[in-house]
Structure formats: C-alpha cells, structure tokens
Scaffold this active site. Structure first.
Site, PDB file in Angstrom:
ATOM      1  N   SER A 188      54.946  38.556  35.841  1.00  0.00           N
ATOM      2  CA  SER A 188      54.491  38.486  37.229  1.00  0.00           C
ATOM      3  C   SER A 188      53.004  38.806  37.291  1.00  0.00           C
ATOM      4  O   SER A 188      52.487  39.554  36.463  1.00  0.00           O
ATOM      5  CB  SER A 188      55.255  39.501  38.084  1.00  0.00           C
ATOM      6  OG  SER A 188      54.921  40.819  37.698  1.00  0.00           O
ATOM      7  N   ASP A 189      52.338  38.242  38.280  1.00  0.00           N
ATOM      8  CA  ASP A 189      51.004  38.734  38.585  1.00  0.00           C
ATOM      9  C   ASP A 189      51.193  40.156  39.106  1.00  0.00           C
ATOM     10  O   ASP A 189      52.308  40.569  39.445  1.00  0.00           O
ATOM     11  CB  ASP A 189      50.307  37.834  39.622  1.00  0.00           C
ATOM     12  CG  ASP A 189      48.779  37.969  39.549  1.00  0.00           C
ATOM     13  OD1 ASP A 189      48.292  38.997  39.033  1.00  0.00           O
ATOM     14  OD2 ASP A 189      48.067  37.055  40.019  1.00  0.00           O
ATOM     15  N   TRP A 190      50.129  40.911  39.161  1.00  0.00           N
ATOM     16  CA  TRP A 190      50.212  42.353  39.442  1.00  0.00           C
ATOM     17  C   TRP A 190      50.657  42.634  40.883  1.00  0.00           C
ATOM     18  O   TRP A 190      49.883  42.507  41.806  1.00  0.00           O
ATOM     19  CB  TRP A 190      48.861  42.988  39.121  1.00  0.00           C
ATOM     20  CG  TRP A 190      48.722  43.439  37.689  1.00  0.00           C
ATOM     21  CD1 TRP A 190      48.314  44.674  37.283  1.00  0.00           C
ATOM     22  CD2 TRP A 190      48.990  42.708  36.481  1.00  0.00           C
ATOM     23  NE1 TRP A 190      48.337  44.744  35.897  1.00  0.00           N
ATOM     24  CE2 TRP A 190      48.742  43.574  35.387  1.00  0.00           C
ATOM     25  CE3 TRP A 190      49.458  41.425  36.197  1.00  0.00           C
ATOM     26  CZ2 TRP A 190      48.924  43.190  34.053  1.00  0.00           C
ATOM     27  CZ3 TRP A 190      49.639  41.030  34.869  1.00  0.00           C
ATOM     28  CH2 TRP A 190      49.369  41.920  33.829  1.00  0.00           C
TER      29      TRP A 190
END
Ligand code: NAG
Ligand code: NAG
Ligand code: NAG
Ligand code: NAG
Ligand code: NAG
Ligand code: NAG
Ligand code: NAG
Ligand code: NAG
Ligand code: NAG
Ligand code: NAG
Ligand code: NAG
Length: 866
Positions: free
Chosen positions: A286-288
């Site tokens: 996932s992106d942050w």
C-alpha cells in the site's frame, strides 16, 4: 469500514473532469468484484528459481512469522521509511522500503539523478537502464530492500499534475519502455523495484482526506478516478504491463479510489487486472496510509501494509494482530497469507538477495546524526544509525550525460551551439543556488535557487548541486569569454545594464515547480495552480529580450509551461527545456549549450493555452463531502492525441526537438511477418497451495513472554490476550465471514485463466508480442557535425482511434554523411485495440498506416499496412 464490494450502480456520464459544479445525486461509477485473489504460479517465466527458494523458505514459517512479513512495523518505527517485521528465528532481518525514484531519500553521500521525465526525453533505452542501475546500486549500498520507484502513475493526464515529473511521459509507450528499462536497471543493482502508483493517481488534490481538510475541503472519502475499461487498457495500464513483463518485484497501490473503490482494496484492479490478466508475481504494497480495511484488502489482493499502522503513529494496524486473528477465526484463508509471504520472498530472491546475507541498513531516514534512536518514534535503542556510506561511485557521469541528452532544444535560430561567445550574461534566480544550501527546504518544498528536483517524497538529498551559473562559468572561462551573472529575477537595473551591452549573449533561466500534495509551495498544493512560469519569469524574459537581440531561454520545469507570449520574439534566439536535471545541472546544460552533447526530444506537448490541453486538475470537490469524482471522459485522448483530435494549434508537439545537424529520412520498408492467429488463453490454475499448518489455539499467538522488548507504537503480529475480539479491539469484530467478505473471496480451488493473460507468462498473452511487421527506414546525417537523431514510429489504427500513436523510437548517433537504419518490430499488441465486450485485444479491420518521422507532427514517411 468500507466493503470491497461496490454496489452495482450505473456509471455516470457526461460530466467533465474539470466541471466545478456540485454533483447532487449522481450515479457513481463502480467497480465489479473479482475473487479469489490469484496466487503465485510456480512456472511463471522469470520467477521459477525465485518461487522455489521462496517456497522452501515460507514453508518453514509460522503464521506469526508470515504475518510479520506482510505488515509494516509502523511510521518512524525503524530506520527506513517503511520496514516490515523480521524473522529472527531464521536469520531474516527486516526488509527495508525506501524512497525515491531519483535516488536514495533522506540519507547522505548518495547521488541525485535526473527526473524520470527528463530521462524519458533522452528516448535512450541504454541511458534509462543505466540510471536505474545506478539508483539500484546506491540503494543496495545503503541496505535498502525495495527502492520505491519507478513511476507510471501519474502518467500525466493533466500538465498541472504535481508528480508528473516523477514519472516519464503522458505517452504510454514511451513510459512503458522507460519503466521497463528502469526496473531492469534497479533490480540488476540488487534491490527490488516498485512500480507505482497503481493506478489513476493523476492528481494530488484530494488523494487523502486529511490533506484536503488541511487546505480547507472537508471530504470524507478520497477522490475517485473513474476510468472506463478501454481507456484503462490502452492508456493507464499499458506501462504497468511493461513493468510486469520486465519482472518488477513490487507494485504500490495508490491513495485515491478507482470507480469509488480504494485502489488498495479494489479487487478488479489488483486481483483481475494486475495479478490475473497481467500475471504479476511480485507483491502489492500500500501507499503510506492508503490501506483502509483489514480482511477486505487482504482478499482484494494487497500483500503488504505500509507503513503498517492504520494512521501514522496510532500503534494500531489493519493487519499485524488483526491479520493473525483473521486467519485464526477463519475469515482470511491461510493460503492468502501464504501467498502474500511467497510474493514478498520471491521478489527478494529474484533480485539475488539471500537470507542471512543481507547488507545491514546503514542509514536512518529520520535523522542525519551519526548516533541516535534506531526506533525513532519510541526513542529507543541508541546506536550508530548513520554510517555515512558513500555509495555514489561514478554515477555523476551518468547523471550529467542523461540530463544533457534529455535537455530539449525547442527553438534555435542559430545562436547555438555557443562558439567562444564574447560576453555571456547569465540571468535569473534559477541559475544560482539556494542561499541556504541545495537541501535547505525539507523535501525540497520551496523554489529557491535553481530547480533541479520537484518536492515531496520523490526526492533525495543533493551531495552537491552544480548550478547553471557555476557550470556555464567554468565552461566559458575555457574559451576566455567574459562572464557575468545576475542571480535574481528582480534586479532589473543591474540586469539591463549588462544584457544591453554590445556582444552580450543573455541566457535567462526560469522555472516552474510542483510536487507532492502534503506540501504547499506558494499556493500550489502539489499540483500546479497554473501553467505559467514562477517568480515573474515571463516578465524577466520579455524585458531581457526587449533589449538584447541574442536572448537564450532555459526552462527548468516539471512539465510544460506557457511560452505563447514570448517564444516567437526574433530576439529570443534559442529556447531549451532542461526539466529537472539533478546534481550535475550546470555541467549538463553547458554540455548542450556548447554542442558537446546532442539534445533530446520533448516527452509532452507544449500547448498555447492551458485550456488547449482539454484536461485539468479538479481543484474543488464536486460531490459535497463525499468522494470528489474525476471522470476520465476524454478516454485515451490526452496530450498529443487530444491536440491532434481537436486539430488545435500548439507551440511544440510531442517528440519535437532540434539538433545541431540535419537529417534526411528515406527508404521506408515494411515487411510482414508470419505471426499466427491469436488464441485466447484457456485452462485453469492449480489450486492455491497452503504452506504449512497452524494451531487454532489463540494462546499460541500471545506475546512471547513478559520480558519481550515491546517497543512503543510498534506493530506486532501477536495477540495481547487470547480472546480474539479483545485482542483485535475491532469495533466490527465478529461479523461472519459470509456477511463480511464477498462471494468467492476465500475460495482456494483451481480458477479459470483470463483470456488476455499469458499462461505462466507475465505481461499478458504472449501472442500479443508476436511480431506482425518489421519497419525500417534510412536516416542520413546531412549536416556537418555528428549528432543524435531520434526517429519515431507512429501508427494510425483507424476508426475512432487517435490520429497517430507512438509505437517505437530509437536514438541513433550518426556521423556527418553517414546513414543508419532505423528498425522497429511492430507487435500484435501495437496494432490492437481493447475490446470491452470480449475482454480481449483485437486487431480490427480498420486500415492501418505506419509513419516514421522526427516528431508526432513531422511524419515524414508513411506506408499502409497490408
Ligand atoms: C470502472 O467503470 C467503468 C464504467 O463502468 C468500467 O468500464 C471499468 O471497467 C471500471 N473499472 C474498474 C477498475 O472497476
Ligand atoms: C516480528 O518482527 C519483530 C520486529 O522485527 C521482531 O521483534 C519479532 O521477533 C518478529 N516476530 C516473529 C514471530 O518472528
Ligand atoms: C553499511 O555500513 C556498515 C558499517 O560501515 C557496513 O558494515 C556495511 O557493510 C554497510 N552496508 C553496505 C550495504 O555497504
Ligand atoms: C466534515 O464533514 C463531516 C461529515 O459530513 C462532519 O461530520 C464534520 O462535522 C465536518 N467537519 C467540519 C470541520 O466541518
Ligand atoms: C484492528 O483493526 C481495526 C480496524 O479494522 C482497528 O480499529 C483496531 O485498532 C485494530 N486492532 C489492532 C490491535 O491494531
Ligand atoms: C476475524 O478477525 C478479523 C480481524 O480482526 C475481524 O475483522 C473479523 O470480523 C473476524 N471475523 C469473525 C468471523 O470473527
Ligand atoms: C525560500 O523559499 C521560501 C518558501 O518558498 C520563502 O519563503 C523564502 O523567502 C525563500 N528564501 C530565500 C532565501 O529565497
Ligand atoms: C560586437 O558588437 C559590435 C557593436 O555592436 C559589432 O560591431 C560587432 O560585430 C560585434 N561582434 C561580435 C563578435 O558579435
Ligand atoms: C502561477 O503560479 C506561480 C507559482 O505559485 C506564481 O509565481 C505565478 O504568479 C502564477 N501565475 C499567475 C499568472 O498567476
Ligand atoms: C530586439 O532587441 C533590440 C535591441 O537590440 C530592440 O531594439 C528591439 O526592439 C528588440 N525586438 C524585440 C521584438 O523585442
Ligand atoms: C510565430 O512566428 C511565425 C513565423 O513568423 C508565425 O507564422 C506564427 O504565426 C507566429 N506564432 C505566434 C503564436 O505568434
């Protein structure tokens, strides 16, 4: 909690992306469910060895150890920008995820490479590869496991898009080739590459709700990019296909929603398109903070939670304890967690890493001090955290070469190349340094001094920055030129006194910056708020050229700017676009100005007005407090495809760029190959393998013992009490698996293969890569100096397709008088359209034409395809 299953409501239509009106009661675009999540294929080309090693390793793991691999330990918990749990029992130290697509971020003695966008402008595969290799080697030298790049999302739908420069070009073929070469380079450097952001992440505005609230818009869900199936396949997904085919080890799902389903839990995107159709064998991270659910994202195809906590420093996670519990209570099948661990470890082995032989991480992202807390947020474990290892090697040479060969000579009436100029006057703040140092602004969140990098997480610290002033002066002195510079845009008295002198050659440096949405620079929330130059650049150019008949303009920018008002002035004798060149900026621009290096070609179109692009950032929510809706209603018609369709005039077209010599194109030949008919893939996968057993007794999953060195806010796989509901502290805990997860989500039985996929062949049906025609043309250097020509091959697919689409290019260095052959293999993929009805690629009956030329509008040769 948001379910992964979107309601089947009618897709909206007719509302343009830029329309500011509020959309009351609109029917929202939706995403069809696709389950179960495809598991790895032991026979996948390029992955067999990695699979075997991963299987041997993962088979030894306990459930807690598997969960540890999938879940980040939390924001600021360890040295890297993201770190997953280790497996101490077997000697696997924690895997380190670290930015960025221009170098290793947040450390020292590293290089800063030119932006992806400027590298694309070289149209040079070997340089794209070399840059990737250099970045991979530097990441390896710091102990990084996954380098978070390269970027194909944003692709560049809107010229204002804040992060376009991190990627390559709005043309999917150029970006596809660029991302593939970069990935090969990075992974040959010994670290895992991460193709991001998957997908539809075309603007910064509204990508995160908290960020949007920060600039005054109270939205409860992030932007939804609404993209139809054909546009997805023919445009935005295209370069990711090349990334998968190049063997990329990881893919990062994006912040925003796609058809009103979050990208990191959109099963159609992750399960069907990425892992099913494209046959991606690596892992999805996932992106942050782009993860919004636990079990739902697990079955929708997410493999790694980054940075692991639900929101930064919450000490809570959708996975960790929750994922362990979700397996114990039967909601998430063990095979899915096995597959997550397999994908992560296969990517690790694929790039040559070995358990027990990992390089130690020898930097900390959170501080430049030598000694400090290894566990930053917890303020625990003081040790030597920055070893200041110099990883730069000879990369400065590559950086200088790439930035010079990517710089585009947009206009030249004979002023260039410079030949022992008598008096050079370099003008503009953009030619000088930041008075507080090249790294003075955190994450480069300002526009002070020369622009060599945008802002945000896609940055790295400069080891030094050769300014244009320094680089050009050093070169000018070799010829005995007189040299002065005025490094301000506002010192008109001093500037006019110099540039009006006899024999003055004025070089005016101007810029336009952009970056990531968490930083606002001068009212630009990541995305640019306009397409004009910053800091009075237009006036500076107009003023200088009004009194200096030999004015050269150099633009550092993150994309096109409007030059309409001044580019045609007869006193402006040359214009160059130098993109974001990285640390060797001044040397690179000197190389081009003096003709030591041949320039590149523009990787995007320069329109006369902002409106002429036909797409724009959505700057204000259009759906009340709900998710803003960004309809990609222009389809595949972005950048040059839009300008060609609208038949609108423009300043410089995609692919344009001048050279210091001249070339003649002739002898176009088209040879048809014996490609067989296309057969859709059929058959089934094997059932999902389950690697090992697990105890269903929660008591076996408690924290090891009372003396366990628990770290504050750290994310663990353990339970604190044996009651699962209490341990997970999840308000929604206990919904039955049947109610909670979509049909088929836990089914581990053999599944049908997708038609357009390749059987054990990542990158789609292999017949898409059958060569159908081989096109050749002769390119002769008819000038008097050596130079690089960048012949481009375009195809007209007929019907309602764009007028032409790029399908091939090369960069040929040709001596004066010499001729070289330009050759492109046209594949089935190159000539196909995506057919949503049959869910496959088809070469339709439209008459197709091939063009070879020097830009998208200089189509010098053509032939019909039989
Ligand atoms: C989004 O919706 C469009 C229109 O219904 C559809 O063609 C497309 O396949 C959908 N894409 C995804 C990823 O759900
Ligand atoms: C999980 O990772 C953490 C952090 O690296 C480590 O302390 C712990 O021992 C690991 N747990 C297991 C079961 O391997
Ligand atoms: C990182 O630095 C440490 C200490 O200098 C060294 O032992 C280690 O080999 C370095 N790692 C790499 C990858 O250079
Ligand atoms: C933002 O919108 C939500 C949902 O409509 C509402 O509950 C909340 O009070 C709003 N917050 C502000 C600061 O307006
Ligand atoms: C488990 O996930 C839920 C959200 O789904 C969250 O509220 C809760 O804090 C998580 N539990 C732990 C122990 O992190
Ligand atoms: C199982 O655990 C997960 C993670 O905490 C939770 O979200 C889910 O509701 C639980 N399911 C059941 C059937 O208890
Ligand atoms: C640097 O940039 C910041 C923010 O854009 C600005 O406020 C400041 O005045 C600049 N400093 C200098 C020395 O130019
Ligand atoms: C220098 O300027 C003078 C005066 O305008 C002109 O006569 C002369 O030709 C110029 N020389 C060069 C090399 O441009
Ligand atoms: C465009 O934005 C830049 C950067 O914020 C600013 O310097 C410039 O004045 C703006 N242009 C116009 C025409 O407002
Ligand atoms: C070009 O420069 C000369 C001064 O050398 C000036 O007289 C003239 O007006 C300028 N032309 C334009 C179009 O700015
Ligand atoms: C630029 O100059 C050319 C040649 O003089 C002319 O044909 C063209 O119309 C001009 N374009 C603009 C936008 O002024």
């Amino acid at each position: 909690m948001k379910s992964a299953v979107a309601l089947a409501v009618l897709a909206s239509s007719g509302i343009t992306a830029a329309a500011p009106e509020k959309l009351h009661k609109r029917a929202l675009a939706s995403s069809a469910p696709f389950y179960p999540s495809p598991w790895m294929d032991p026979d996948a080309a390029g992955w067999q060895d990695a699979y075997a090693k991963a299987k041997e390793f993962v088979s030894q793991l306990t459930l807690l150890e598997k969960v540890n691999l999938t879940t980040g330990t939390g924001w600021e918990s360890e040295q890297c920008v993201g770190t997953v749990g280790a497996i101490p029992r077997l000697g696997l130290s924690a895997l380190c995820m670290q930015d960025s697509p221009v170098g290793v971020r947040g450390t020292d003695y590293n290089s800063v490479f030119p932006s992806g966008q400027l590298t694309a402008a070289t149209f040079d595969r070997s340089l794209l590869y070399k840059r990737g290799l250099g970045m991979g080697q530097e990441a390896k030298g710091k102990g990084v496991t996954v380098l978070l790049g390269p970027v194909a999302g944003p692709l560049g739908r809107m010229p204002e898009g804040g992060r376009n420069w991190e990627g390559f070009s709005p043309d999917p073929v150029l970006t596809g080739i660029a991302i593939a070469e970069t990935i090969k380079g990075v992974q040959d450097g010994g670290v895992v590459a991460c193709a991001k952001h998957f997908i539809g992440n075309e603007q910064e505005h509204f990508r995160q709700t908290g960020e949007a609230q920060g600039y005054g818009f109270n939205i409860t869900e992030t932007l939804s990019s609404n993209i139809d199936d054909k546009t997805m396949h023919e445009l935005y997904l295209w370069p990711f296909v090349d990334a998968v085919r190049a063997g990329v080890g990881s893919v990062m799902c994006s912040y925003q929603q796609l058809n009103n389903s979050y990208s990191c839990q959109n099963s159609k995107l992750l399960n069907e398109l990425l892992k099913g159709e494209l046959g991606f064998q690596g892992f999805v991270m996932s992106d942050w903070q782009a993860q919004h659910t636990g079990a739902a994202s697990a079955v929708a195809g997410l493999d790694m939670s980054m940075p692991g906590d639900t929101v930064f420093n919450s000490g809570r996670s959708y996975w960790g304890t929750n994922l362990t519990a979700a397996v114990l209570n039967g909601t998430v099948p063990l095979w899915r967690v096995d597959d997550m661990a397999m994908r992560i470890m296969a990517a690790f082995f694929k790039v040559g890493m070995e358990v027990g032989k990992q390089e130690p991480i020898n930097f900390s992202f959170w501080t430049s001090a030598t000694f400090g807390f290894r566990n930053w947020v917890a303020q625990k474990n003081v040790e030597m955290i920055n070893h200041h290892v110099d990883v730069r090697a000879e990369h400065a040479l590559t950086i200088r070469e790439v930035a010079a060969k990517g710089t585009v000579l947009l206009k030249n009436t004979g002023a260039l190349p410079l030949k022992k100029p008598k008096f050079l006057v370099v003008v503009g703040e953009d030619a000088g340094g930041n008075p507080f140092g090249p790294n003075a602004c955190s994450d480069r969140g300002c526009d002070n001094g020369t622009l060599a990098m945008g802002w945000g997480s896609g940055t790295a610290n400069f080891p030094y920055l050769v300014t244009p002033d320094a680089g050009i002066q050093a070169r000018a002195l070799q010829d005995g030129s007189r040299y002065e510079s005025v490094l301000s845009n506002y010192a008109w008295t001093q500037t006019s006194a110099l540039v009006s002198q006899a024999n003055a050659t004025a070089i005016v440096f101007v810029n336009a910056d952009s970056g990531e949405g968490y930083i606002n620079v001068d009212g630009n929330e990541g995305d640019r708020k306009n397409l004009t130059l910053w800091k009075n650049g237009d006036d500076l150019i107009k003023n200088v050229s009004s009194i200096c008949p030999n004015t050269i303009v150099v633009i550092h920018s993150t994309g096109p700017v409007l030059v309409t008002d001044w580019y045609n002035s007869t006193n402006i004798t040359a214009i160059l676009w130098a993109g974001l060149p990285g640390q060797e900026s001044g040397n690179s621009i000197a190389d081009v100005l003096y003709g030591a290096v041949s320039p590149g070609r523009t990787p995007f179109t320069w329109g006369a007005t902002r409106e002429s692009y036909g797409t724009d950032v959505l700057y204000e929510p259009n759906n009340g407090n709900d998710a803003p809706q960004q309809d990609f209603s222009e389809g595949v018609f972005i950048d040059y495809r839009h300008f060609d369709k609208a038949n609108s005039s423009l300043i410089w077209e995609f692919g344009h760029g001048l050279s210091y010599t001249t070339f003649k194109y002739s002898n176009l030949q088209v040879a048809k190959s014996q490609a067989g008919p296309y057969t859709p893939t059929t058959g089934q996968t094997a059932p999902a393998p389950t690697l090992g057993n697990f105890s269903t007794d929660p008591n076996d999953y408690l924290f090891p013992n009372a003396s366990f060195p628990y770290i504050f806010e750290y994310i663990y796989p353990y339970l604190n009490v044996s009651d699962l509901k209490k341990a997970t502290d999840d308000a929604d805990y206990g919904k039955s698996a049947k109610d909670f997860l979509p049909p088929g989500a836990t089914d581990g039985s053999a599944q049908p293969l997708i038609k357009a996929s390749g059987k054990s062949s990542p990158g789609g049906n292999p017949q898409l890569y059958d060569v159908m025609y081989t096109v050749t043309a002769d390119i002769q250097n008819t000038g008097s100096v050596a130079g690089d020509e960048i012949p481009q091959l375009y195809v007209s697919l007929g019907g309602d397709n764009p007028k032409v689409v790029l399908r091939g290019f090369d960069r040929l260095s040709i001596q004066p008088g010499d001729t070289q052959q330009f050759k492109v293999d046209l594949t089935r993929r190159d000539l196909s359209n995506w057919d949503p009805a049959t869910q496959d690629w088809v070469v339709n009956d439209n008459q197709k034409t091939v063009f070879v030329g020097s830009s998208s509008r200089k189509l010098l040769l053509n032939a019909a395809l039989q």
